[in-house]
Scaffold this motif. Structure first.
Motif, PDB file in Angstrom:
ATOM      1  N   ILE A  43      -4.485   4.190  -5.356  1.00  0.00           N
ATOM      2  CA  ILE A  43      -4.149   2.838  -4.506  1.00  0.00           C
ATOM      3  C   ILE A  43      -2.785   2.389  -5.112  1.00  0.00           C
ATOM      4  O   ILE A  43      -2.173   1.680  -4.160  1.00  0.00           O
ATOM      5  CB  ILE A  43      -5.369   2.037  -4.301  1.00  0.00           C
ATOM      6  N   GLU A  44      -2.463   2.373  -6.155  1.00  0.00           N
ATOM      7  CA  GLU A  44      -1.170   1.775  -6.934  1.00  0.00           C
ATOM      8  C   GLU A  44      -0.009   2.557  -6.417  1.00  0.00           C
ATOM      9  O   GLU A  44       1.155   1.804  -6.582  1.00  0.00           O
ATOM     10  CB  GLU A  44      -1.438   1.470  -8.398  1.00  0.00           C
ATOM     11  N   ALA A  45      -0.318   3.734  -5.853  1.00  0.00           N
ATOM     12  CA  ALA A  45       0.861   4.674  -5.452  1.00  0.00           C
ATOM     13  C   ALA A  45       0.924   4.484  -3.809  1.00  0.00           C
ATOM     14  O   ALA A  45       1.497   5.050  -3.481  1.00  0.00           O
ATOM     15  CB  ALA A  45       0.596   5.899  -6.035  1.00  0.00           C
ATOM     16  N   GLY A  46       0.099   3.464  -3.390  1.00  0.00           N
ATOM     17  CA  GLY A  46       0.040   3.300  -1.977  1.00  0.00           C
ATOM     18  C   GLY A  46      -0.771   4.400  -1.162  1.00  0.00           C
ATOM     19  O   GLY A  46      -0.539   4.300  -0.031  1.00  0.00           O
ATOM     20  N   ILE A  47      -1.517   4.983  -1.783  1.00  0.00           N
ATOM     21  CA  ILE A  47      -2.568   6.020  -1.266  1.00  0.00           C
ATOM     22  C   ILE A  47      -3.804   5.462  -1.322  1.00  0.00           C
ATOM     23  O   ILE A  47      -4.343   5.332  -2.043  1.00  0.00           O
ATOM     24  CB  ILE A  47      -2.480   7.191  -1.819  1.00  0.00           C
ATOM     25  N   PHE A  48      -4.233   5.230   0.212  1.00  0.00           N
ATOM     26  CA  PHE A  48      -5.643   4.805   0.410  1.00  0.00           C
ATOM     27  C   PHE A  48      -6.740   5.703   0.868  1.00  0.00           C
ATOM     28  O   PHE A  48      -6.331   6.530   1.525  1.00  0.00           O
ATOM     29  CB  PHE A  48      -5.470   3.379   1.129  1.00  0.00           C
ATOM     30  N   ASP A  49      -8.004   5.181   0.919  1.00  0.00           N
ATOM     31  CA  ASP A  49      -9.040   6.057   1.334  1.00  0.00           C
ATOM     32  C   ASP A  49      -8.856   6.170   2.603  1.00  0.00           C
ATOM     33  O   ASP A  49      -8.540   5.194   3.312  1.00  0.00           O
ATOM     34  CB  ASP A  49     -10.623   5.253   0.806  1.00  0.00           C
ATOM     35  N   GLY A  50      -8.904   7.380   3.201  1.00  0.00           N
ATOM     36  CA  GLY A  50      -8.701   7.437   4.781  1.00  0.00           C
ATOM     37  C   GLY A  50      -7.566   7.894   5.188  1.00  0.00           C
ATOM     38  O   GLY A  50      -7.146   8.326   6.464  1.00  0.00           O
ATOM     39  N   ASP A  51      -6.535   7.860   4.273  1.00  0.00           N
ATOM     40  CA  ASP A  51      -5.175   8.147   4.539  1.00  0.00           C
ATOM     41  C   ASP A  51      -4.985   9.760   4.659  1.00  0.00           C
ATOM     42  O   ASP A  51      -5.965  10.395   4.194  1.00  0.00           O
ATOM     43  CB  ASP A  51      -4.256   7.572   3.543  1.00  0.00           C
ATOM     44  N   TYR A  52      -4.096  10.166   5.335  1.00  0.00           N
ATOM     45  CA  TYR A  52      -3.775  11.485   5.311  1.00  0.00           C
ATOM     46  C   TYR A  52      -2.230  11.768   4.603  1.00  0.00           C
ATOM     47  O   TYR A  52      -1.327  11.486   4.691  1.00  0.00           O
ATOM     48  CB  TYR A  52      -3.639  12.029   7.056  1.00  0.00           C
ATOM     49  N   ALA A  53      -2.675  12.628   3.698  1.00  0.00           N
ATOM     50  CA  ALA A  53      -1.400  12.967   2.610  1.00  0.00           C
ATOM     51  C   ALA A  53      -1.067  14.139   3.266  1.00  0.00           C
ATOM     52  O   ALA A  53      -1.679  15.388   3.615  1.00  0.00           O
ATOM     53  CB  ALA A  53      -1.961  13.424   1.219  1.00  0.00           C
TER      54      ALA A  53
END
Length: 235
Positions: free
Chosen positions: A157-167
């Motif tokens: 999350i501190e890299a701006g990547i959250f649960d449910g995002d598509y990488a």
């Protein structure tokens, strides 16, 4: 030689290109061939590409170009004879004339990217597998082959990547220290982490102080790709 489904899909794409200048979407191809999932379309497209009938145009909307089509009207498998056997039939191929219809501008292009399931941003989970596709704005992708993963967990999350995002992942087997990668551990579990090397060891660092780094022997970790972008759903 093409199977009946490969032949059917090739003609469907060619006719759509001839009429509109834009190849059909994966959803339209799935429906036209009465397939249960888009993964079947991906396999057919790959087979046609390998045989030189089509090619993919990187980062273009509906990114397919037909190079040649069979001259015969049917598939290259003739109907079964009375004893149940099928006689193969050779297709004569002819170059495909491209439509002169105007293609959409790059800014509006949408690319169908394979969606390989969920990946952990936390403890590793089972290795990802192919099962669907995701429409992605071409502007989010650079050069190379890409796929998408749905993020599960909050360790990045501190890299701006959250649960449910598509990488959005660019497929590669190499990465520099400090890059966010898809790491396959022991050929069984996949995770999304910062990559750090320390001699014969590899450290997979989270971006959340609540989680500890994961440390492995370098032989245990394979890079499957690196982060190229993100898509987020808002509810």
């Amino acid at each position: 030689m093409l199977t009946a489904k490969q032949h059917e899909l090739l003609l469907f794409i060619a006719r759509r290109l001839e009429a509109t200048g834009i190849s059909p979407s994966f959803e339209e191809m799935k429906d036209a061939l009465d397939l249960k999932s888009k993964s079947g379309v991906h396999r057919l497209i790959s087979a046609l590409e390998e045989r030189g009938f089509i090619r993919r145009l990187p980062n273009r909307a509906r990114a397919l170009e037909v190079l040649k089509v069979p001259e015969t009207a049917g598939a290259d498998q003739s109907p079964a004879s009375e004893n149940g056997s099928a006689e193969p039939k050779s297709d004569t191929v002819v170059p495909f004339k491209k439509s002169t219809a105007t293609q959409p501008t790059a800014a509006n292009d949408i690319v169908e990217v394979p969606l390989h399931g969920r990946i952990a941003a936390g403890a590793p989970i089972e290795a990802i597998e192919d099962f669907n596709s995701l429409p992605v704005p071409a502007a989010l992708l650079g050069p190379g082959e890409h796929y998408a993963l749905e993020v599960s967990g909050d360790s990045m999350i501190e890299a701006g990547i959250f649960d449910g995002d598509y990488a959005l992942i660019r497929r590669t087997e190499s990465a520099r220290d400090g890059e966010i990668v898809v790491a396959l551990v022991d050929d069984e579990e996949a995770t999304l982490k910062y990559l750090r090397r320390d001699g014969a060891r590899v450290r997979l660092d989270p971006a959340n102080e609540m989680y500890e780094p994961q440390i492995y022997n370098s032989s245990q970790v394979k890079v499957q790709g690196k982060l190229a972008g993100l898509l987020r759903r808002y509810h």
